[in-house]
Design a protein around this motif. Sequence first.
Motif, PDB file in Angstrom:
ATOM      1  N   PRO A   1       0.621  -0.982   0.083  1.00  0.00           N
ATOM      2  CA  PRO A   1       0.558   0.147  -0.455  1.00  0.00           C
ATOM      3  C   PRO A   1       1.164   1.040  -0.294  1.00  0.00           C
ATOM      4  O   PRO A   1       2.162   0.928   0.274  1.00  0.00           O
ATOM      5  N   GLY A   2       0.659   2.142  -0.339  1.00  0.00           N
ATOM      6  CA  GLY A   2       0.868   3.620  -0.263  1.00  0.00           C
ATOM      7  C   GLY A   2      -0.078   4.403   0.812  1.00  0.00           C
ATOM      8  O   GLY A   2      -0.439   3.963   1.023  1.00  0.00           O
ATOM      9  N   GLY A   3       0.976   5.647   1.645  1.00  0.00           N
ATOM     10  CA  GLY A   3       0.523   6.738   2.756  1.00  0.00           C
ATOM     11  C   GLY A   3       0.600   5.671   3.994  1.00  0.00           C
ATOM     12  O   GLY A   3       1.940   5.550   4.213  1.00  0.00           O
ATOM     13  N   THR A   4      -0.649   5.894   4.666  1.00  0.00           N
ATOM     14  CA  THR A   4      -0.038   6.006   6.174  1.00  0.00           C
ATOM     15  C   THR A   4      -0.190   4.321   6.671  1.00  0.00           C
ATOM     16  O   THR A   4      -1.278   4.217   6.799  1.00  0.00           O
ATOM     17  N   ASN A   5       1.019   4.002   6.311  1.00  0.00           N
ATOM     18  CA  ASN A   5       0.478   2.799   5.946  1.00  0.00           C
ATOM     19  C   ASN A   5       1.275   2.026   7.943  1.00  0.00           C
ATOM     20  O   ASN A   5       0.840   0.419   7.927  1.00  0.00           O
ATOM     21  N   ASP A   6       1.065   2.512   8.264  1.00  0.00           N
ATOM     22  CA  ASP A   6       0.506   1.903   9.754  1.00  0.00           C
ATOM     23  C   ASP A   6      -0.610   2.062   9.697  1.00  0.00           C
ATOM     24  O   ASP A   6      -0.915   1.133  11.576  1.00  0.00           O
TER      25      ASP A   6
END
Length: 217
Positions: free
Chosen positions: A79-84
């Motif tokens: 995935p991309g972005g806020t991977n937490d």
Amino acid sequence: RFIAANTALPFIRKDTATLNKIVSFLQNEKLGVDIFALTSTSLPEPIMGLNDSDLSLKSGEQVTVDVVVRNKGVGHTFPGGTNDSNEGWLEFTVKDDRGNTLLISGFIDNNGHLDQNAHTFKSVLVDKNSNPIHQRNAQDIHVTVYANVIGPGTADIAHYTFTIPQELENKKLTMEARLLHRKFDQKYLEFAYKANPEGFKQFKEIPKLPITEIASD
């Protein structure tokens, strides 16, 4: 109505049209899943092209299956972005000839949490006391424990090892691998729900965010 991987917002506001467009977008050759190869006690050399042949295994033997996930049409990592807080994972199942599930990795439990042993596509970040970051509290991030993402045009591989029970002799088994995605993991959703009940006023309890099957084999 930015069509990407955020299925949470249209779900919360009951925008079915946008939700359907996002699902169609994600399923349109963005990623691919392939049960690529198999080895076993009696077959030490990898067997590939599993869909094109009848595979005969021995009951009681150990089997290892390789599942490949390819980033075919995403111009950045998956995935991309806020991977937490994003949550991508593989669900791998083995079923008998009656459709009963004999083995599953990557299940969702009764509380909405993902199997801790699932092969995931996300990052795990911790604070200085080694507590996982679950509330998008970026100011507390100290170190990345791991980040498993798939770059453009590249792939990731997961290995599943299991033993075929003796009582399944002469039975037919079916293996399935599914790439699943949920915009927010359950712990972040629980935090958001409790911190801002007004934003979820149409729900009497913590909602179940949609889980999208992106690809399968």
